[in-house]
Design a protein around this motif. Sequence first.
Motif, short mmCIF file in Angstrom:
data_model
loop_
_atom_site.label_atom_id
_atom_site.label_comp_id
_atom_site.label_asym_id
_atom_site.label_seq_id
_atom_site.Cartn_x
_atom_site.Cartn_y
_atom_site.Cartn_z
N VAL A 165 45.65 67.15 56.44
CA VAL A 165 45.72 66.14 57.49
C VAL A 165 45.14 64.82 56.94
O VAL A 165 44.07 64.82 56.36
N ARG A 166 45.92 63.76 57.12
CA ARG A 166 45.47 62.48 56.58
C ARG A 166 44.60 61.75 57.63
O ARG A 166 45.10 61.31 58.66
N VAL A 167 43.33 61.70 57.34
CA VAL A 167 42.36 61.11 58.29
C VAL A 167 42.12 59.64 57.93
O VAL A 167 41.74 59.32 56.80
N ALA A 208 40.81 72.13 63.81
CA ALA A 208 39.52 71.87 64.48
C ALA A 208 39.08 73.07 65.31
O ALA A 208 37.88 73.39 65.37
N GLU A 263 50.70 64.43 62.99
CA GLU A 263 49.76 65.41 62.42
C GLU A 263 48.73 65.88 63.44
O GLU A 263 47.82 66.65 63.11
N THR A 264 48.89 65.46 64.68
CA THR A 264 47.89 65.78 65.72
C THR A 264 47.79 67.30 65.95
O THR A 264 46.67 67.85 65.99
N LEU A 292 39.83 69.47 57.59
CA LEU A 292 41.01 68.64 57.87
C LEU A 292 41.66 68.19 56.57
O LEU A 292 42.88 68.20 56.41
N GLU A 319 48.50 69.81 64.07
CA GLU A 319 47.87 70.50 62.93
C GLU A 319 46.35 70.25 62.94
O GLU A 319 45.56 71.18 62.73
N ALA A 320 45.98 69.03 63.22
CA ALA A 320 44.55 68.69 63.24
C ALA A 320 43.84 69.47 64.35
O ALA A 320 42.73 69.98 64.14
N VAL A 364 38.24 61.16 65.68
CA VAL A 364 39.06 61.32 64.48
C VAL A 364 40.37 60.58 64.70
O VAL A 364 41.10 60.87 65.65
N LEU A 377 43.95 59.80 63.13
CA LEU A 377 44.88 60.31 62.10
C LEU A 377 45.83 59.20 61.67
O LEU A 377 46.13 58.29 62.46
N GLN A 383 42.54 64.64 73.40
CA GLN A 383 43.37 63.62 72.75
C GLN A 383 43.20 62.32 73.54
O GLN A 383 43.55 62.25 74.72
#
Lengths: 309, 309
Positions: A286-288, A246, A238-239, A281, A241-242, A231, A233, A257
């Motif tokens: 969260v902007r993927v 998850a 935003e990590t 997400l 939050e993601a 994934v 981002l 990560q």
Amino acid sequence: MLETKELTRYYGSFLALDHLSLTIGDGELHGFVGPNGAGKTTTMRILATLLAPSSGDVVLDGVNLKKNPRRIREMVGYMPDFFGVYDNLKAWEYLDFYARCYGIRAEQRKKMTGQLLDLVGLADKRDAYVNSLSRGMKQRLCMAHALIHDPKLLILDEPASGMDPRARADMKNILRTLREMGKTVLISSHILPELAEMCDALTIIDHGKLVFSGSVEALNEKMNGDAPVEVRLLSDGETDEAVRIARQCPGVTAIGQEGPGLLRVKLPAGEEAAAYLLSMLMQGGVRVADFHRAPLNLEKVFMEVTADA
Amino acid sequence: MLNPILASSARRRMRTMRTPLIITLYALLPLAFAVSSVLTMSQSGLSITAMRQNVDQYIMLTVLQFFLVVLVAPAMTAGSISGERERQTLELLLVTNTGSMRIVMGKLLEAYAFLALVVLSGLPMTCAVLAVGGLSLHLALFSFLFLLVCAFAAACVGLFASSLFKKTVAATVTAYLIIFAIGVGTLLPLFMGVSRTLRELVDNNPNVSATLANMSMKDIAALMPPILYVNPGLGLFTLLMDQTGLLNNTFYSLGNSYYYSDILNALSFRTFTYINMGVMLALSAVLIVLSALAVRPRKNPIRRKRKKQ
């Protein structure tokens, strides 16, 4: 198109091919993969009528190989892994010679040799002596020879072995053209990644036994279905939050990560779990930027698949 | 359509410098004899002595040509099939619909056409030897026909050896061993014991010729050990004895050939030569068929072996 049924071949007491059954569809570019000594060349030589099977059957477009090998030869073009060329023969004469062997008439021969030299990129070498050509050129010429009688099935045994990257790229282009022409091609290699990227389907054999036969996607699914999802981002911020979202998804067993804004999430196999994670997400704001299963590691797959055989 | 293997091989052969060189060197042999004959005639004029010398020269020339042909022909064909195997081009031929008999005939006829060209290149100069007299042209032409039959048989021996082996060296050695066996081995009856029937006929019969005159040609021919009819050297001997009336003493001094003199006389030298040529052609046909069978891979015998186990 082509079906082998329980194909078996012994060399003395050594079992080279063990009840191999496979099906190749019409117009398919079919990769034939296996380690050295797996039985690829034996299979191909049987299909080319150069070897008689110890048992089993081969049927090509309804024609039985044992009952009608002459008809099979008309339908099959074969390029062996090792081949030689004649001295003192020009490229066009080389093709013309094999065209004569297939009983093709003069007018048709002239037309075919010109077209095939064009196809394999040797039009400018028409009058060059075959023994003066480079290895890559000879291999392309041999491929042209296999096509001289317009066969339905083309059998290519390790056509890219010993070629430099440029020549390999040329060979791939020719194969793509052949696929566009609707030819069915069975191509062998002991290097899986080399074939997977351009083949419609793959057959993997080891120790003469079928290990896998199906589409590249099916192989991917079989061997790589539970590969982690990568994934990416849009923003590194935003990590956290993601990761939080998850962790709440069922089935997620690990989150790593890999870099700024790049996560690697271990999920159960299948599309359901991946789709759920993506939707969560999105709902969490969260902007993927990118979301996919980790790419198939073909070398690893090959080693795993053949290790079990 | 012309046999493609014949056409292609002939084209490749004619492109090498070796080909005109061989023809030239071969033609120099009768040229030397022709020059010698003309010099003899210019010195002594047309006389019985000159004619006799001329006949001697003709015999020497024919024997020399015979040995050249018999020794060169196997070497020319010993690499025909094994060479294809060494070059790794045989499989490319076998996957075409060119039958093994056509492959074998193409190779044989190409080599033989060249041999015939070489042999016939000596004909004009041989005729020059005859210009002095002592022999007529049709006799010389018949001895050329005999040489061509010998060349064909020797070429078939080379072809047969070539079809058996992967390496040309092994095929060449085998071809010469066969030639030796035919050339020398079949003469053994002349140096070994004579059959009781023949011994009784010759030793206890004051008038052998009269007895033989009452027998059929078939029965007379049967008195000779059959293996003698295989020997091309004997064929040449009887041919030259028939044509020149010379060499009788030379022949009858060999081993037990004395016992065969009356039979040969009754049979006539020419008949022996005809039978010899027929036997050579029949054996050539057998060798061609065996070569064709050896070229195409045989059915898999392994299965039977396994069943025994």
